[in-house]
Design an enzyme around this catalytic site. Structure first.
Site, PDB file in Angstrom:
ATOM      1  N   HIS A   1      -4.514  -4.044  -2.901  1.00 55.34           N
ATOM      2  CA  HIS A   1      -3.511  -3.030  -2.564  1.00 55.34           C
ATOM      3  C   HIS A   1      -2.172  -3.709  -2.302  1.00 55.34           C
ATOM      4  CE1 HIS A   1      -6.031   0.686  -1.362  1.00 55.34           C
ATOM      5  NE2 HIS A   1      -6.656  -0.034  -2.267  1.00 55.34           N
TER       6      HIS A   1
ATOM      7  N   TYR B   1      -1.435   6.150   6.519  1.00 52.78           N
ATOM      8  CA  TYR B   1      -1.422   6.193   7.987  1.00 52.78           C
ATOM      9  C   TYR B   1      -0.590   7.414   8.370  1.00 52.78           C
ATOM     10  CZ  TYR B   1      -3.229   1.403   8.286  1.00 52.78           C
ATOM     11  OH  TYR B   1      -4.023   0.283   8.192  1.00 52.78           O
TER      12      TYR B   1
ATOM     13  N   PRO C   1      -8.213  -0.790  15.955  1.00 50.42           N
ATOM     14  CA  PRO C   1      -8.276  -1.072  14.517  1.00 50.42           C
ATOM     15  C   PRO C   1      -7.054  -0.655  13.705  1.00 50.42           C
ATOM     16  CG  PRO C   1      -9.760   0.719  15.091  1.00 50.42           C
ATOM     17  CD  PRO C   1      -9.191   0.219  16.366  1.00 50.42           C
TER      18      PRO C   1
ATOM     19  N   LYS D   1      -6.906  -5.760  12.079  1.00 55.20           N
ATOM     20  CA  LYS D   1      -6.858  -7.187  12.379  1.00 55.20           C
ATOM     21  C   LYS D   1      -8.177  -7.783  12.895  1.00 55.20           C
ATOM     22  CE  LYS D   1      -2.788  -8.230  11.175  1.00 55.20           C
ATOM     23  NZ  LYS D   1      -3.070  -8.090   9.764  1.00 55.20           N
TER      24      LYS D   1
ATOM     25  N   TYR E   1       0.987  -7.243   8.507  1.00 56.08           N
ATOM     26  CA  TYR E   1      -0.146  -6.518   7.938  1.00 56.08           C
ATOM     27  C   TYR E   1      -0.909  -7.369   6.920  1.00 56.08           C
ATOM     28  CZ  TYR E   1      -2.801  -2.425   6.471  1.00 56.08           C
ATOM     29  OH  TYR E   1      -3.814  -1.548   6.205  1.00 56.08           O
TER      30      TYR E   1
END
Ligand SMILES: Cc1cc2nc3c(=O)[nH]c(=O)nc-3n(C[C@H](O)[C@H](O)[C@H](O)COP(=O)(O)OP(=O)(O)OC[C@H]3O[C@@H](n4cnc5c(N)ncnc54)[C@H](O)[C@@H]3O)c2cc1C
Length: 392
Positions: A73, A202, A294, A298, A386
């Protein structure tokens, strides 16, 4: 009494990867796991692998299936106020993440371990650690056949997760714990359907956070922010789909694809770190030493990062009698841990709606979201955390 160089407690990502790293360096290890093989291979948890995690697995020759079946991704969407804003991970950092279920990594690591001819002691009961402050710590347990066993080691690696036995074996007063709880939990489901979007979403909604993720082209992974006291019985499949549809609503083209729910769970959210990650000859790695909510994806990546340091440090001790890398282990790991703690806290507090959130907090969240998607500097900061920061 049996004898090994490294006794590893826990066959999650941390313990299994450590066993493999040590094996490649000719160091003997015994892995003890409280659950059965079937249970650990089917435990649905994380799914986002940082580029650093993927790189390490490739270097160790453990990424064949990940490279075949994992989903690379290059970005994800922040959805708020009924609009999508893409965070271009690849464009901003030159790196991407790979979606590949934690249970698939665990399966690959177990297969790699068994291929070496060294087994895993599954269903080890009553595991207890002894003599940790000496150079010959011991582990006792009852094996799957009911036999009492005892193992003498040079070092013990506590890779047994947040609820394991390793951290509580350290005498009171040695560790400092930093703990933060959040007023929400995640209700997670695995749905037998093609994902509704190619990339993760998100979503910050007035009714709470929602995450659209996936595990494969046929399996979607979806999460809803719920109250920490919430019970699964209160959530019928229909209610889950209704709530997901509400929180993912957007102006534009988006259809939430529904399918049979094959797994449901509620996970409370917590940030937790102990310092140091060591007591005598016991070294903690992964969730046994720290957990994160979460939202930043990580937890598993931090477990891998710890082991990436612990493996070579153990090799230095056991092959060259050089204890210096182990002496730096905790301090070096904790730098990355605290960065990930902050990032996870940042993502969590930016995207979730606290019960009875006051209008001031609400405005701050919106301001942060708008800044993140409109400033290249802010988006790059999010993206580099990220995809995974480089190692020192
Ligand atoms: C319920 C849950 C859901 C999660 N969901 C997500 C998610 O959706 N997204 C995300 O990014 N991260 C998620 N995480 C975080 C991520 O899965 C963890 O950070 C990761 O599993 C850490 O790996 P580990 O090897 O340190 O610990 P674990 O994977 O927890 O492995 C520890 C192992 O030790 C074993 N063990 C425990 N006690 C003993 C004992 N006494 N003796 C022997 N063995 C023992 C356990 O059975 C387990 O196999 C989740 C974590 C949990 C607990």
């Amino acid at each position: 009494m049996e004898r090994t160089q490294v006794g590893i407690v826990g066959a999650g990502p941390a313990g299994l990867l450590l066993a493999h790293l040590l094996y490649t360096e000719g160091i003997d290890a015994v892995v003890l796991e409280a659950r059965s093989r079937e249970y650990v291979e089917n435990r649905v948890r994380a799914g986002v692998c940082e580029h650093t995690t993927v790189g390490l697995l490739r270097d160790l020759g453990l990424a064949d299936r990940l490279d075949r079946e994992g989903l690379p991704h290059g970005g994800f969407s922040l959805r708020f106020d009924r609009a999508d804003h893409r965070i271009d991970l690849a464009g901003l950092t030159g790196k991407s993440i790979t979606v590949y279920g934690q249970q698939e990594i665990v399966k690959d690591l177990i297969a790699a371990r068994l291929a070496t001819g060294r087994g895993i002691e599954f269903e080890a009961a009553d595991v207890a650690l002894h003599d940790l402050e000496t150079e010959t710590p011991r582990i006792t347990w009852t094996d799957a056949g009911g036999t009492a066993r005892e193992l003498r080691c040079d070092v013990i690696a506590g890779c047994d997760g947040f609820h394991g036995v390793s951290r509580p074996s350290i005498p009171a007063g040695v560790l400092t714990a930093y703990d933060h709880t959040y007023p929400f939990a995640w209700l997670g489901v695995l749905a037998r359907t093609a994902p509704s979007s190619e990339e993760l979403i998100y979503a910050r909604h007035e009714r709470g956070f929602a995450l659209h993720s996936m595990r494969s082209p046929e399996l979607a992974r979806l999460y809803l922010q719920v109250d920490p006291t919430e019970r699964l019985d209160n959530w019928s499949d229909a209610r889950i789909w209704d709530e997901l549809a509400t929180r993912f609503s957007v102006d534009g083209d988006f259809t939430l694809r529904e399918g049979a729910l094959v797994e449901k769970s509620i996970t409370p959210m917590r940030s937790f770190v102990v310092e140091p990650m060591r007591y005598g000859r016991l070294f903690l790695a992964g969730d046994s030493a720290h957990i994160v909510p979460p939202t930043g994806a990580k937890g598993m990546n931090l477990a891998v990062a710890d082991v990436r340091r612990l493996g070579p440090a153990l090799v230095a001790l056991l092959r060259k009698n050089d204890s210096r890398p182990l002496d730096c282990y905790s301090e070096q790991c904790l730098r990355r841990v605290w960065r990930a703690e902050h990032f996870s806290y940042f993502m969590t507090t930016m995207l979730h709606r606290a019960p009875n959130a006051d209008p001031f907090t609400d405005r701050l969240q919106h301001s942060q979201l708008r800044y993140t998607v409109s400033s290249a500097a802010a988006a790059t900061s999010l993206a580099e955390n990220y995809v995974g920061l480089p190692f020192d």
